[in-house]
Enzyme design. Structure first.
Site, short mmCIF file in Angstrom:
data_model
loop_
_atom_site.label_atom_id
_atom_site.label_comp_id
_atom_site.label_asym_id
_atom_site.label_seq_id
_atom_site.Cartn_x
_atom_site.Cartn_y
_atom_site.Cartn_z
N GLY A 36 1.05 -1.35 0.01
CA GLY A 36 0.06 0.01 -0.07
C GLY A 36 0.97 1.21 0.06
O GLY A 36 2.05 1.12 -0.21
N HIS A 42 4.10 2.35 -8.22
CA HIS A 42 3.33 1.07 -8.06
C HIS A 42 2.42 0.97 -9.56
O HIS A 42 2.08 -0.02 -9.97
CB HIS A 42 2.38 0.98 -7.02
CG HIS A 42 2.95 0.88 -5.64
ND1 HIS A 42 3.42 1.89 -4.70
CD2 HIS A 42 3.71 -0.07 -5.05
CE1 HIS A 42 3.89 1.56 -3.74
NE2 HIS A 42 4.18 0.39 -3.87
N GLY A 152 9.17 -3.93 -8.54
CA GLY A 152 9.95 -2.58 -8.96
C GLY A 152 11.36 -2.87 -8.94
O GLY A 152 11.75 -3.72 -7.94
N LYS A 154 13.49 -0.63 -7.98
CA LYS A 154 13.84 0.15 -6.69
C LYS A 154 14.56 -0.91 -5.93
O LYS A 154 15.40 -0.44 -4.91
CB LYS A 154 12.70 1.08 -6.53
CG LYS A 154 12.80 1.49 -5.10
CD LYS A 154 13.49 2.68 -4.68
CE LYS A 154 13.36 3.33 -3.53
NZ LYS A 154 13.27 2.36 -2.50
N ASP A 155 13.75 -2.02 -5.37
CA ASP A 155 14.09 -2.64 -4.42
C ASP A 155 14.93 -3.94 -5.28
O ASP A 155 14.49 -5.13 -5.26
CB ASP A 155 12.93 -3.18 -3.66
CG ASP A 155 12.03 -2.48 -2.94
OD1 ASP A 155 12.85 -1.70 -2.18
OD2 ASP A 155 10.81 -2.20 -3.30
N SER A 191 7.34 4.39 -0.78
CA SER A 191 6.43 4.74 0.27
C SER A 191 6.81 5.57 1.56
O SER A 191 6.21 6.28 2.25
CB SER A 191 5.40 3.56 0.72
OG SER A 191 4.95 2.88 -0.64
O1 PAF Z 1 8.12 -4.38 -2.03
C1 PAF Z 1 6.93 -4.47 -1.38
O2 PAF Z 1 6.13 -3.74 -1.08
C2 PAF Z 1 6.93 -5.85 -0.35
O3 PAF Z 1 8.28 -6.21 0.06
C3 PAF Z 1 6.24 -6.98 -1.01
C4 PAF Z 1 6.99 -7.38 -2.16
C5 PAF Z 1 4.99 -6.49 -1.21
C6 PAF Z 1 6.13 -8.19 -0.07
O4 PAF Z 1 5.43 -7.67 1.17
#
Ligand code: PAF
Length: 287
Positions: A36, A42, A152, A154-155, A191
């Site tokens: 969220g 997103h 993404g 980004k991570d 976020s």
């Molecule tokens: O990247 C995220 O927002 C979270 O790590 C994910 C992949 C939804 C898992 O909780």
């Protein structure tokens, strides 16, 4: 049960019925797992899902098992009305928002770990983080059973680990990684950016600037002393008041091995605390 329209549900049975109905119509299922606090990053994942599938499930679940007890689980932003509005506008078909107890009932005790990659970089500072991520992502894959799932870039470490889990465990899902979406001044959308006050927001630009410095040194100046480039990135960050660096490194883009000599595909990765907010960013660099 008709799969068209916009459904918000915390009910696994309802989600499964909607997905089954869409599949019966011959539609591919796309999934965008999120916690969220949605932003344009997103929404770019939803757009990618729309290119590759015909029915789109976005999950919103602030996953407790990927937060350490010292981290920001309780105060993680949850602007749910805004999130739902963004999902409806983007053409998401189902928002699945399970309760914590539905996914982690009393006595829950099964974990998925990608061993080596989960221990480095973020793993050094957040030792249980990726175990929580891979466990919840596999659970969500089992629940939604998507054809395609979008994450993404980004991570960076997260998406690398998820792709490895999917390969190692033969999970029948196509994992698609989408580019980082940045603000016009270079700040990677996250976020957690809502935690940044005006001064910290400005200070945070040093992350993308340090990454860009590394890219220029390697691809424009032809610098092959990767340790020196790393040191220069670190110096740029350390020179910024209010920034505490956890790591600023250049790694192999596939294995995440920290490098001293160039490879064909590298990634510069930074994690730093800006004021009280911990941020991560990265940039893929071709050698
Ligand atoms: O990247 C995220 O927002 C979270 O790590 C994910 C992949 C939804 C898992 O909780």
């Amino acid at each position: 049960m008709h799969p068209d329209g916009f459904t918000v549900t915390n009910d696994l049975g309802e989600l499964r019925r909607l997905v089954a109905a869409a599949r019966e119509q011959g539609r591919k299922i796309g999934c965008v797992p999120t916690m969220g606090a949605l932003h344009p990053g997103h929404m770019s994942l939803v757009e990618e899902s729309k290119k590759r599938a015909g029915f789109h499930v976005l999950t919103i679940f602030v996953n407790p098992t990927q937060f350490a007890p010292t981290e920001d689980l309780a105060k993680y932003p949850r602007p749910i009305e805004k999130d739902l509005q963004m999902c409806r506008q983007a053409g998401v078909n189902v928002v699945y928002m399970p309760e914590i107890t539905a996914l982690y009932p009393e006595g829950y005790d099964t974990w998925v770990t990608v061993d080596v990659m989960s221990k480095v970089l973020e793993g050094e500072f957040r030792p249980t983080h990726f175990r929580g991520v891979t466990t919840i992502v596999l659970k969500l894959f089992n629940i939604v059973q998507p054809d395609v799932a979008c994450f993404g870039a980004k991570d960076y470490q997260q998406q690398t680990i998820i792709r490895k889990m999917v390969r190692d465990l033969n999970v029948p899902v196509d994992v698609v990684v989408c580019p980082t979406i940045r603000e016009p001044d270079g700040l990677a959308m996250s976020s957690r950016n809502v935690y940044l006050g005006e001064t910290d927001r400005q200070t945070a630009l040093c992350l993308s600037q340090a990454l860009e410095l590394a890219r220029r040194r390697i691809t424009v100046d032809g610098d092959s002393d990767i340790a020196a480039v790393q040191a220069a990135m670190r110096q740029r960050l350390d020179a910024q008041p209010g920034v505490q660096v956890d790591y600023a490194v250049i790694a192999d883009a596939d294995t995440l091995e920290i490098l001293t000599a160039p490879r064909r595909k590298m990634v510069a990765l930074i994690a730093a605390r800006v004021g009280a907010t911990r941020l991560i960013d990265n940039l893929v660099i071709s050698g």
